[in-house]
Structure formats: C-alpha cells, structure tokens
Design an enzyme around this catalytic site. Sequence first.
Site, PDB file in Angstrom:
ATOM      1  CG  ASN A 214      -0.248  -0.043   2.530  1.00  0.00           C
ATOM      2  OD1 ASN A 214       0.919   0.332   2.638  1.00  0.00           O
ATOM      3  ND2 ASN A 214      -0.944  -0.484   3.562  1.00  0.00           N
ATOM      4  CD  GLN A 259      -4.625  -4.084 -15.795  1.00  0.00           C
ATOM      5  OE1 GLN A 259      -4.603  -5.146 -16.394  1.00  0.00           O
ATOM      6  NE2 GLN A 259      -3.815  -3.827 -14.800  1.00  0.00           N
ATOM      7  CG  HIS A 262      -5.673  -4.678 -10.805  1.00  0.00           C
ATOM      8  ND1 HIS A 262      -4.992  -5.571 -10.005  1.00  0.00           N
ATOM      9  CD2 HIS A 262      -5.484  -5.091 -12.074  1.00  0.00           C
ATOM     10  CE1 HIS A 262      -4.425  -6.494 -10.775  1.00  0.00           C
ATOM     11  NE2 HIS A 262      -4.697  -6.222 -12.028  1.00  0.00           N
ATOM     12  CD  GLU A 327       0.946  -2.288 -14.762  1.00  0.00           C
ATOM     13  OE1 GLU A 327       1.357  -3.062 -13.867  1.00  0.00           O
ATOM     14  OE2 GLU A 327      -0.117  -1.657 -14.666  1.00  0.00           O
ATOM     15  CG  HIS A 328      -0.639  -4.700 -18.196  1.00  0.00           C
ATOM     16  ND1 HIS A 328      -1.113  -4.049 -17.071  1.00  0.00           N
ATOM     17  CD2 HIS A 328       0.092  -5.747 -17.745  1.00  0.00           C
ATOM     18  CE1 HIS A 328      -0.693  -4.682 -15.989  1.00  0.00           C
ATOM     19  NE2 HIS A 328       0.051  -5.704 -16.363  1.00  0.00           N
ATOM     20  CG  ASP A 361      -2.191  -9.928 -14.277  1.00  0.00           C
ATOM     21  OD1 ASP A 361      -1.170  -9.237 -14.425  1.00  0.00           O
ATOM     22  OD2 ASP A 361      -3.327  -9.442 -14.209  1.00  0.00           O
ATOM     23  CG  HIS A 420      42.218  11.799  -9.514  1.00  0.00           C
ATOM     24  ND1 HIS A 420      41.809  12.297  -8.312  1.00  0.00           N
ATOM     25  CD2 HIS A 420      41.234  10.952  -9.931  1.00  0.00           C
ATOM     26  CE1 HIS A 420      40.626  11.797  -8.012  1.00  0.00           C
ATOM     27  NE2 HIS A 420      40.255  10.958  -8.972  1.00  0.00           N
TER      28      HIS A 420
END
Length: 435
Positions: A214, A259, A262, A327-328, A361, A420
């Site tokens: 969460n 989707q 969700h 995302e998809h 998924d 250096h």
Amino acid sequence: MLKQIDYQGSLEEVANKFQGRKAEVSEEVNKSVQEIVNAIRKEGDSALFSYAKKFDGYNADKNNLLVTRKEREEGLEKIDENYFRILRRTKSQIEEFHKHQLGNSWSIYKENGVIMGQIARPLERVALYVPGGTAAYPSTVIMNAVPALLAGVKEIIMITPVKADGQVNTNILAAAEVCGIETIYKVGGAQAVAAVAYGTESIPKVDKIVGPGNIFVATAKKICYGMVDIDMIAGPSEVLVIADEKANPKYIAADLMAQAEHDKLASAILVTTSESLVQKVDEELEKQVQSLERREIIESSVSNYGGAIVVKSIDEAFEVSNQLAPEHLEVLTTDPLAQLPKIKNAGSIFLGEYTPEPLGDYMSGSNHVLPTGGTAKFYSGLGVYNFVKYSTYSYYPKEILADFKEDVVTFAKSEGMSAHANSISVRFDDEKKEK
C-alpha cells in the site's frame, strides 16, 4: 460507460488519465512513515513489535515472529493438490521465460597484455514483501522469487503482515513452498520495510526489497532506497488496448474490466480506428459487468480513468501508445505480430486475441511486476537482471600505463585533481631519477 476521448492529436487528457493518477504522497503519510523508519532504525525489535501490535493487532515477539515449520505444514494441509499443480505450472512457465535473462561475466585479453572484463554476481540477500489478508497474491510471490532464484540469490526472506491470530494466508504459504522460500516473518507495513532495510535483532538486513504494497509500504521503500535497493515505486495499474475494426468487442470489454477491477484508480483505455467498435465495446461492458463481483470498482475505474480514443490509422494508434507508455499493452489487430516493431514503450505486450493480459498476470511466462504511469519509457519490468550486480575489472602492465601516463595526468589536472595526476606520475618517479 466508456467515454470517447476527443484525441485530435493532443495526448494531454489521456496522459493525465495514465500519469495523473499518481497522487502525491501527503505530508502526513510521509511524516508518519519517516517516524516509523527512524524508530525501527534506532530501536530495532522493540519498535517493530510495537508497530505490529498497533497496526495489525499482532502481539509479535522474538519467539513468534518467524513462521515455524509446524505452522507451515498445518497451513499447507489446507491446500488441495490441484492448486499446488497450478502453482508449479506457473513457476515452470516463469522459469522458462526468465532463464534467458541470465547475465554473463566476460573478459577481454588484448595483445599488449591489458585484461579487462566484467563479473556478474547475484545479490546476497533479498526480501520479498507480500501483502496479507484479502490482498494476498501468491502469483506475486512466484513472479518475484523466480528471477531471484535464477540469478542465484543466496537467501530470500519473506515479510508479510498477519492479523491478531498470527496466521499467514495459506495460498501465500503454498507459493512460498513451491519456490523454496523457508524464512517468513510475520510483519508488514512500513515497519517491515524499515526492518529489512536496516536490520533488527530478529530480522537481518537485506540488499534489496521487492514486492507490492500500500501507500505506506511504497513510501517506506522510497525513503529507505539508498540504504537498500528496491524494485520500483509502482502506481495504479493500467492497460491500453489497440484494436482495428475486426477486433472482437466482447474480448475487448472483458480485458478492459479485468484491469479495471484492480482498484478505482486503475486505467483501461481503448485506442481504435473504428467508432462503431467503441459503441459495441460499450454495450459489452454494460452487459458483462452485471455478473462481476467487483462491479462497483470496475464501474468507478472505467468511468473516471477509462475511455476510448478513435484514431485515423493503426500507425497513429501506436504513436499514441508509445507516448503513453502503458504498463500493459494489448494488440488486437488482424496481424498483431507484424505490429511488434512499432512498439517502443510498454511494460509488457500481449499480441493477439488469445493472449489476454490476465494470462500474463499468472502464467504466460513474462513478469507481472511492471512500470506504470508512463515510466515504461525508461524502466523495465522485473527480471533476473534486477537481482544481479556487475563489477568491472582491468589489469594494465607498467609499459602500457606508461603509454597512457601523460594523457591521464593532463586530463586529471584539467579537472583540478592533482592527487589523481600524482597517483599516475608517482609510479614513474624512479625513471626520472635515473635520467
């Protein structure tokens, strides 16, 4: 139900649907999570046990924090063999895909004696965060664990919250069993993230934390990043479906709702060349949603963050998709495989009407831990490479360093780095004396 978005070459409105859902974390959440992290870092177990009681009602202590073998066995007895078969099949599919992501060590041996190379080594210890209770996803256990196992991570521990009874979700136990994860701590929330990031008397510090959670878990991961690596800060889920006039509206509607269920912030968008298809999809949405358990969530998601964009051509549809970087991405066109080269930005791509996103998924083989909110433009989904670190090495003989000496010294001095430069030149002091 499905609002048509007036595209006309401007992506501002639809971009807000994908990217504007990432609500800023409130000052209150940030403050409370920072307090939790600070308390765990300073007080260790005592703070961890206190928060477990406060937030989950579980009286955790050093004797009951870890899931015992007896608890595991009792939980696994409640799982039928068919479910175990499904979990094993899922693991096999994920393994088959991800084994091709294995990184390699390599070496270059030059004729002048210089040796250069790269060493790939797995992380030592990783924590997998698994939500508990009603939001328990055994598929996520497998998606996160398998790449780590293939990478060769030596120790994978799981952290998952429990209620007052101290019982871990049995499906989660089953997935852990299939993946060979034996160490499971009964603690969750921001306090669990802080515990594995810093280590306590009972919980070891890890190198990386993966897994969903969460807003408090996500914020804790963000705060602890740097002390420990994380997979990503994922936002609400999303799908974009590209469809031509021949696509099946029944399938499209089902995939959009898959989707949308969700959560109310999920985004489901159709991009098509056909206005009539939008109407048919809308009709299917109204029909199919009636029988779905999460109807209220679906309707809220589709109404607020869903929509349809009608474009002039399939090429324009892919331009829209590449800008949004979903995302998809589902491609439901006549020849979906031929369209693959047009896709530049997407977390995971599903080609054809018999490759719906829910297959990914669970067990298509690809990972379902993916970048959201347009971040697929620069992030990749979870893979074996996320659990491997690379060290480079080089070996230069003295005579070859001599050839580079003046250039390196000049370069170093141009940046004001005299030490250096000295590090190089001091190796040739004896030669100066001889001269």
